[in-house]
Motif scaffolding. Structure first.
Motif, mmCIF file in Angstrom:
data_model
loop_
_atom_site.group_PDB
_atom_site.id
_atom_site.type_symbol
_atom_site.label_atom_id
_atom_site.label_comp_id
_atom_site.label_asym_id
_atom_site.label_seq_id
_atom_site.Cartn_x
_atom_site.Cartn_y
_atom_site.Cartn_z
ATOM 1 N N TYR A 1 0.884 -1.176 0.126
ATOM 2 C CA TYR A 1 -0.050 0.047 0.023
ATOM 3 C C TYR A 1 0.897 1.159 0.106
ATOM 4 O O TYR A 1 0.742 2.090 -0.908
ATOM 5 N N ASN A 2 1.857 1.276 0.948
ATOM 6 C CA ASN A 2 2.683 2.601 0.756
ATOM 7 C C ASN A 2 3.408 2.690 -0.253
ATOM 8 O O ASN A 2 3.679 3.895 -0.719
ATOM 9 N N ARG A 3 4.009 1.634 -0.855
ATOM 10 C CA ARG A 3 4.673 1.846 -2.283
ATOM 11 C C ARG A 3 3.837 2.152 -3.315
ATOM 12 O O ARG A 3 4.166 3.010 -3.967
ATOM 13 N N ASN A 4 2.362 1.758 -3.447
ATOM 14 C CA ASN A 4 1.679 2.320 -4.397
ATOM 15 C C ASN A 4 1.430 3.699 -4.077
ATOM 16 O O ASN A 4 0.984 4.341 -5.018
ATOM 17 N N ARG B 1 -8.442 2.752 -1.762
ATOM 18 C CA ARG B 1 -7.328 1.733 -2.134
ATOM 19 C C ARG B 1 -6.809 0.831 -1.105
ATOM 20 O O ARG B 1 -6.346 -0.484 -1.492
ATOM 21 N N HIS B 2 -6.833 1.193 0.018
ATOM 22 C CA HIS B 2 -6.387 0.156 1.183
ATOM 23 C C HIS B 2 -7.545 -0.920 1.399
ATOM 24 O O HIS B 2 -7.044 -2.088 1.390
ATOM 25 N N ASN B 3 -8.693 -0.469 1.059
ATOM 26 C CA ASN B 3 -9.829 -1.537 1.077
ATOM 27 C C ASN B 3 -9.640 -2.585 -0.133
ATOM 28 O O ASN B 3 -9.788 -3.579 0.091
ATOM 29 N N PHE B 4 -9.293 -1.827 -1.345
ATOM 30 C CA PHE B 4 -9.274 -2.735 -2.450
ATOM 31 C C PHE B 4 -7.950 -3.997 -2.087
ATOM 32 O O PHE B 4 -8.245 -4.848 -2.391
ATOM 33 N N LEU B 5 -6.832 -3.436 -1.618
ATOM 34 C CA LEU B 5 -5.759 -4.307 -1.442
ATOM 35 C C LEU B 5 -6.239 -5.321 -0.446
ATOM 36 O O LEU B 5 -5.866 -6.621 -0.472
ATOM 37 N N LYS B 6 -6.667 -4.934 0.892
ATOM 38 C CA LYS B 6 -7.330 -5.895 1.892
ATOM 39 C C LYS B 6 -8.106 -6.974 1.319
ATOM 40 O O LYS B 6 -8.272 -8.101 1.601
ATOM 41 N N THR B 7 -9.084 -6.343 0.368
ATOM 42 C CA THR B 7 -10.245 -7.439 0.075
ATOM 43 C C THR B 7 -9.649 -8.518 -0.592
ATOM 44 O O THR B 7 -9.663 -9.862 -1.020
ATOM 45 N N ASN B 8 -8.654 -8.068 -1.680
ATOM 46 C CA ASN B 8 -7.881 -8.870 -2.621
ATOM 47 C C ASN B 8 -6.829 -9.900 -1.621
ATOM 48 O O ASN B 8 -7.088 -11.085 -2.354
ATOM 49 N N TRP B 9 -6.268 -9.472 -1.018
ATOM 50 C CA TRP B 9 -5.587 -10.065 -0.003
ATOM 51 C C TRP B 9 -6.324 -11.416 0.785
ATOM 52 O O TRP B 9 -6.008 -12.440 0.804
#
Length: 337
Positions: free
Chosen positions: A280-283, A308-316
């Motif tokens: 997330y930080n890199r993005n 964006r944080h929720n997008f990553l968390k959901t896919n993870w």
């Protein structure tokens, strides 16, 4: 500021200028490329005449690839560069024009990031006193760094991304950068025509500060070197039926060969939750670098930091529910991003 605070070495300040500095023209990239060539150990004063030769050479080379080298509709200096490329003026005439017109703004603006001057400076403006710029000790430390060869490639990759975004002349919301996994290239499309932009390695390396995303081992983007970085999919490609756009820039990281291919490497496992935060930080660094990675990341992952944080968390979480096994690298250095 976090980009520098986590690792306040000269190469990270330099990367901050290249990645996050304001872009209204490509002169900053040409100046950086010229300075790479002019690291003269016996004389730290670089006259404008000496600076003009490599500076305008790089600009003319890029003009042959992309006619748009700025946001302004016209430029007397760029018109002269185009005239040289067309054989209408000589190199001597072009260098004289460069000394007169080419440095009017870029020298003053080079050390500005987000409209603020950096405390760390790589040269001092001495045009009025000595007719040029004076390279600082910080610049010479930069040239002696193991990352120096990477910086040259990163600068050209960033230049290609920015000029291609200008050249497409599309609204920001329509810009999109894609990844070719077979050739490890970033590309875009216009009217169903594919346009190759630049190496994926060279484009990503600066945002990771020259280190493996997972273990912080130094990596290289120079072909043929033992520590050449791999382009890795953070969430494995085998999940393509469960997760969309795994070839998106949001999911691409550079990894050392130990983490990507080694016996104890990630393989098809799911990176741990703290590595997800690192992604997330890199993005978010992409977002702050503007054209065109910012627009690409927003399109792929969301308009706001929360989205964006929720997008990553959901896919993870989707990935973990399908593959189960979490993976954690063995750290080889301090956390730098």
């Amino acid at each position: 500021m976090r980009f520098y605070q986590a690792d306040p070495r000269p190469e990270q300040y330099w990367r901050g200028i290249i990645l996050f500095g304001n872009n209204s023209a490509s002169y900053k990239f040409a100046l950086a490329q010229a300075l790479y060539e002019l690291r003269q150990p016996d004389n730290d004063l670089v006259t404008l005449e000496a600076l003009a030769v490599p500076f305008v050479r790089h600009l003319c080379a890029h003009l042959k690839l992309a006619l748009r080298q700025g946001t302004s509709p016209s430029s007397k200096f760029l018109t002269a560069c185009k005239a040289f490329n067309d054989g209408e003026i000589t190199e001597t005439q072009l260098v004289a024009i460069t000394v007169k017109l080419g440095f009017s703004a870029v020298i003053d603006a080079f050390h500005k990031v987000n409209r603020a001057e950096l405390d760390t400076r790589f040269f001092i403006d001495e045009r009025k006193i000595n007719g040029g710029i004076r390279l600082t000790e910080t610049f010479y430390r930069l040239t002696e760094n193991a990352q120096f060869a990477n910086l040259i490639q990163e600068t050209d990759a960033r230049w290609r991304l920015v000029e291609e975004a200008w050249g497409l002349n599309l609204p920001a919301k329509l810009l999109n950068v894609e990844y070719d996994d077979d050739n490890q290239l970033l590309f875009t499309r216009q009217r169903d025509r594919r346009i190759n932009i630049t190496s994926c390695r060279n484009s990503l390396n600066g945002y990771q500060k020259g280190f493996c995303f997972y273990c912080f081992r130094p990596v290289s983007v120079i072909s043929g070197t033992e520590d050449l970085a791999d382009v890795d999919h953070f969430l494995p490609l085998r999940l393509h039926q469960q997760i969309n756009d795994l070839n998106g820039v949001w999911n691409l990281v550079l990894a050392c060969q130990h983490c990507n291919r080694g016996v104890l490497g990630k393989s098809s496992h799911i990176p741990s939750a703290d590595l997800l935060l690192r992604l997330y930080n890199r993005n978010e660094y992409f977002i702050k670098s503007h054209l065109p990675l910012c627009e690409t990341l927003i399109r792929q992952t969301g308009n706001t930091p929360a989205q964006r944080h929720n997008f990553l968390k959901t896919n993870w979480e989707t990935a973990r529910n399908n593959l189960f096994h979490l993976w954690q690298p063995v750290a080889q250095g301090d956390s730098l991003f």
